[in-house]
Design an enzyme around this catalytic site. Sequence first.
Site, short mmCIF file in Angstrom:
data_model
loop_
_atom_site.label_atom_id
_atom_site.label_comp_id
_atom_site.label_asym_id
_atom_site.label_seq_id
_atom_site.Cartn_x
_atom_site.Cartn_y
_atom_site.Cartn_z
N LYS A 4 -1.83 -14.40 -19.71
CA LYS A 4 -3.29 -14.32 -19.95
C LYS A 4 -3.76 -14.31 -21.31
CE LYS A 4 -5.45 -12.64 -16.84
NZ LYS A 4 -6.06 -13.27 -15.68
C1 LIG Z 1 0.78 -9.25 -14.26
C2 LIG Z 1 -0.20 -10.38 -13.61
N1 LIG Z 1 0.06 -11.33 -12.45
C3 LIG Z 1 -0.91 -12.06 -12.04
C4 LIG Z 1 -2.10 -12.39 -12.52
C5 LIG Z 1 -3.23 -13.17 -12.05
O1 LIG Z 1 -3.13 -14.32 -12.76
P1 LIG Z 1 -4.77 -15.00 -12.66
O2 LIG Z 1 -5.92 -13.92 -13.18
O3 LIG Z 1 -4.89 -16.20 -13.60
O4 LIG Z 1 -5.05 -15.36 -11.47
C6 LIG Z 1 -2.34 -11.51 -13.59
C7 LIG Z 1 -3.71 -11.51 -14.04
O5 LIG Z 1 -4.31 -10.61 -14.76
C8 LIG Z 1 -1.48 -10.42 -14.05
O6 LIG Z 1 -1.81 -9.74 -14.89
#
Ligand SMILES: Cc1ncc(COP(=O)(O)O)c(C=O)c1O
Length: 456
Positions: free
Chosen positions: A43
């Site tokens: 992120k």
């Molecule tokens: C630990 C974790 N996994 C997966 C994701 C998913 O990613 P995306 O928001 O790019 O779909 C996030 C997003 O906040 C996350 O913090």
Amino acid sequence: MIYNSIIETIGNTPIVKLNNVVKGMRGTILVKVEYFNPGNSTKDRMAIKMVEDAEKAGVLKPGGTIIEGTSGNTGMGLALAAVAKGYKCIFTMADKQSQEKINILKAVGAEVIVCPTNVAPDDPRSYYSVARKLNQEIPNSIYPNQYDNPSNARAHYETTGPEIWKQTEGRITHYVATVGTGGSMCGTATYLKEQNKSIVAVGIDTYGSVFKKYKETGIFDEREIYPYLTEGFGEDILPKNVDFDVIDNFIKVTDKDGAIMARRLSREEGLFVGWSSGSAVHGALEYAREHLKENDTMVILLPDHGTRYLAKVYNDQWMKDHGFVETRAFATARDIIESKKGKESLYTVLKNEKVSEVIRLMNREGIDQILVVDQGQFVGSVSSASLLEKIIVEPQLQNKQVGEIMDKPMLFVAPDSTLDVLSSHLNKDNKAVLVRDAIEQVHIITQHDVLKAMTS
Ligand SMILES: Cc1ncc(COP(=O)(O)O)c(C=O)c1O
């Protein structure tokens, strides 16, 4: 090389080959390890992009405040950007998020407001609504709204996608990522598909989220929404950053399967990753088992680091309390063979060998089963129990050839037979089974081996 501030170190994370959790699978399966980013998650990429795009658009001015509803990782990225650029941060989080995530954000100078998880997104108490309200009330504040802000997917389009393309030298055939806001899946997949339109994008969803059903039917089904434990992906809304057209398939993964795979990645690959990384790999392997071919290259995005889950996934008691027991019930014959490597005990004798010689061999080697061969074929077997039974009744049998008193040959089973299948073949008359591996080598699996695999 010296960086001017920590935010310049974002991106260019390594891609690593999985070696152990993928045993027996076809193709090359790689992971992009996003915890190498300075905020320990993928992120960081979109956080800095949202801040810099807001600066460029003139909506974020010096001394301003960044407000966001975040499960923690976006907050970390925004907080790093805020520290580097002199802004204030306020984050709203759902109360199911781990305490570590809250403490980490406070550690980098942010204010955190915890909101209830189990309320509708438009409820004034939800972390979406609270963030929006604060934005209206605080002057010179921005609410980047990672769900709908195009800078989110754009960051992955500009960095994650090109990195993967370059690192795999264009060999990637499948891209797998969890889908939360959708940025890391859709930005990356859009770039990759522009390079090679036949690349397949597999989104990982969770039970309790609307994505998979929406993709497959076009229906936003509120009955799909219920509380789940996994953090960071799956949603009860349709964020603008989820472009359903670039995602070819969705796979749903349970909280338990994700947690167990995260622990396996740490233990078996040395990748100390977060819960959603476990979910991503579990779902990816489910897809790969069915669809991946020998020459295919799959890249799975691992979003964050294991330290954020020490009180949950990496706490044995917590795992037990949630019924997340790592049962070996689905271990297979292949796993048993693997675990016995170097300690194999497959013994054979010729059909015309004297029984007394066979008994001597069994005593010397401490074995209970022997295969009988004739002209390169397995024609029978003897076990210490059946020999004893026969010799007690008729002691002179010792002087006969083993071919005259042997039992039937042992059964061959498939390498992917699970423990329950193996144990159903093992009984008083069949004390062991045989397995032929990929290189035609024969292995023996005894009752004792199955018992050991079930209890380890
Ligand atoms: C630990 C974790 N996994 C997966 C994701 C998913 O990613 P995306 O928001 O790019 O779909 C996030 C997003 O906040 C996350 O913090």
